[in-house]
Design a protein around this motif. Structure first.
Motif, short mmCIF file in Angstrom:
data_model
loop_
_atom_site.label_atom_id
_atom_site.label_comp_id
_atom_site.label_asym_id
_atom_site.label_seq_id
_atom_site.Cartn_x
_atom_site.Cartn_y
_atom_site.Cartn_z
N GLY A 167 0.80 -1.21 0.00
CA GLY A 167 0.00 0.00 0.00
C GLY A 167 0.83 1.26 0.00
N ILE A 168 1.96 1.21 0.71
CA ILE A 168 2.87 2.36 0.71
C ILE A 168 4.25 1.92 0.24
N GLY A 169 4.24 0.94 -0.67
CA GLY A 169 5.49 0.31 -1.08
C GLY A 169 6.49 1.25 -1.73
N PHE A 170 6.02 2.16 -2.58
CA PHE A 170 6.98 3.04 -3.24
C PHE A 170 7.52 4.08 -2.27
N TYR A 171 6.69 4.53 -1.35
CA TYR A 171 7.18 5.40 -0.28
C TYR A 171 8.30 4.69 0.48
N GLY A 172 8.09 3.42 0.83
CA GLY A 172 9.13 2.65 1.51
C GLY A 172 10.38 2.52 0.68
N ALA A 173 10.20 2.33 -0.62
CA ALA A 173 11.37 2.22 -1.50
C ALA A 173 12.16 3.52 -1.52
N SER A 174 11.45 4.65 -1.51
CA SER A 174 12.15 5.94 -1.49
C SER A 174 12.92 6.11 -0.18
N LYS A 175 12.35 5.63 0.90
CA LYS A 175 13.03 5.74 2.19
C LYS A 175 14.20 4.76 2.28
N ALA A 176 14.11 3.63 1.59
CA ALA A 176 15.27 2.73 1.51
C ALA A 176 16.42 3.42 0.78
N MET A 177 16.09 4.16 -0.26
CA MET A 177 17.10 4.94 -0.95
C MET A 177 17.70 5.98 0.00
N LEU A 178 16.87 6.60 0.82
CA LEU A 178 17.37 7.58 1.79
C LEU A 178 18.33 6.91 2.78
N ASN A 179 18.00 5.69 3.22
CA ASN A 179 18.93 4.98 4.11
C ASN A 179 20.28 4.79 3.45
N SER A 180 20.28 4.42 2.18
CA SER A 180 21.52 4.22 1.44
C SER A 180 22.29 5.53 1.34
N LEU A 181 21.57 6.62 1.08
CA LEU A 181 22.21 7.94 1.00
C LEU A 181 22.81 8.33 2.35
N THR A 182 22.13 7.97 3.42
CA THR A 182 22.67 8.25 4.76
C THR A 182 24.02 7.58 4.95
N GLU A 183 24.11 6.33 4.55
CA GLU A 183 25.38 5.60 4.68
C GLU A 183 26.47 6.25 3.84
N LEU A 184 26.13 6.59 2.60
CA LEU A 184 27.11 7.16 1.69
C LEU A 184 27.59 8.52 2.19
N MET A 185 26.65 9.36 2.64
CA MET A 185 27.06 10.68 3.14
C MET A 185 27.90 10.57 4.40
N ALA A 186 27.60 9.58 5.23
CA ALA A 186 28.41 9.39 6.43
C ALA A 186 29.86 9.10 6.08
N VAL A 187 30.07 8.28 5.05
CA VAL A 187 31.43 7.95 4.61
C VAL A 187 32.10 9.18 4.00
N GLU A 188 31.37 9.89 3.17
CA GLU A 188 31.97 11.02 2.45
C GLU A 188 32.22 12.24 3.34
N LEU A 189 31.39 12.45 4.37
CA LEU A 189 31.47 13.69 5.13
C LEU A 189 32.21 13.55 6.46
N GLY A 190 32.54 12.33 6.86
CA GLY A 190 33.32 12.17 8.09
C GLY A 190 34.74 12.70 7.90
N PRO A 191 35.45 13.01 8.96
CA PRO A 191 35.08 12.77 10.36
C PRO A 191 34.33 13.91 11.03
N ASP A 192 34.24 15.07 10.38
CA ASP A 192 33.73 16.25 11.07
C ASP A 192 32.21 16.38 11.02
N ILE A 193 31.58 15.64 10.12
CA ILE A 193 30.12 15.67 10.02
C ILE A 193 29.61 14.24 10.15
N ARG A 194 28.72 14.03 11.12
CA ARG A 194 28.10 12.73 11.28
C ARG A 194 26.73 12.73 10.62
N VAL A 195 26.36 11.62 9.99
CA VAL A 195 25.07 11.50 9.32
C VAL A 195 24.42 10.18 9.75
N ASN A 196 23.25 10.29 10.36
CA ASN A 196 22.50 9.12 10.78
C ASN A 196 21.04 9.25 10.36
#
Length: 252
Positions: free
Chosen positions: A152-181
């Motif tokens: 019912g909200i599957g595509f919304y969930g898929a977009s948020k799964a993409m956001l989770n992936s972006l969170t991980e990527l930004m954490a790697v790229e922006l550390g050590p001075d910026i934390r992303v969770n």
């Protein structure tokens, strides 16, 4: 409440009500100044009063995915409070409900634009204006539907799964001075989630080990922790906050 955010400024998007407003309230209680955004000026003005007035809160109305609005918000935050130390990407939309086979593809594109691309854009804006030189902390508000199938909200969930992936990527790229969770709530009692529980709250609640749905304040407290120095060795994680409901699948 502590004063762990004394002298710090946060931007919280989608914060005129619900989870976003609860996050802003907790940050103010912990000493921060907040800049809140949403589409409707009247609701934002009411939220500023609720947060304690212009000494601690500033409202900037606009669409989260509008580049001019993003830039104007960042500019006003620095001009008014002097910094942007914290960012919460809370804005999310889900204008469709139903199976993927019937999905309105124009709506799907808009969901990705607001839930994912706009989140990256806000990070780019605050990075250029402040965090690149001074550091900071970022939290992206995801959803339990990003890690657990939600018909019912599957595509919304898929977009948020993409956001989770972006969170991980930004954490790697922006550390050590910026934390992303990130934080991935289960069903929280807000207007946004009303279709998921209205008229059958007892039935929905029965599946939760804690036997209640979430309140906006439940998410506000976790987001404040993730932004604080108490989570200083935590980055790239999306924390599920769901009253234990996702544990049920393992039992079935």
């Amino acid at each position: 409440m502590s004063k762990r955010f004394d002298g710090k400024t946060a931007i919280v998007t989608g914060a005129s009500r619900g989870i976003g407003l609860a996050i802003a309230e907790r940050l103010v209680a912990d000493g921060a100044r907040v800049v809140i955004t949403a589409r409707k000026k009247e609701a934002l003005d009411e939220a500023v009063v609720q947060l304690g007035g212009p000494d601690v809160a500033l409202a900037v109305a606009g669409r989260a995915d509008d580049a001019d609005h993003q830039a104007d918000t960042v500019r006003q935050a620095i001009e008014t409070f002097g910094s942007i130390d914290l960012l919460v990407n809370n804005t999310g939309i889900n204008p469709v409900y139903g199976p993927l086979i019937d999905l309105d593809l124009a709506a799907a594109r808009k969901i990705v634009e607001v839930n994912c691309i706009a989140a990256v854009a806000w990070v780019q804006q605050v990075h250029r204006a402040w965090m690149k030189q001074h550091g900071g902390a970022i939290v992206n508000v995801s959803s339990l539907s990003s890690v657990r199938t939600a018909p019912g909200i599957g595509f919304y969930g898929a977009s948020k799964a993409m956001l989770n992936s972006l969170t991980e990527l930004m954490a790697v790229e922006l550390g050590p001075d910026i934390r992303v969770n990130g934080v991935a709530p289960g069903v929280v009692k807000t207007r946004f989630a009303a279709k998921l529980y209205e008229g059958r709250e007892d039935e929905v609640t029965a599946a939760y080990p804690l036997k209640r749905l979430g309140a906006p304040e439940d998410i506000g407290s976790i987001v404040a922790h993730l932004l604080s120095d108490d989570a200083g060795w935590l980055t790239g994680q999306t924390v599920v906050v769901d009253g234990g409901v996702s544990l049920q699948a393992a039992e079935e």
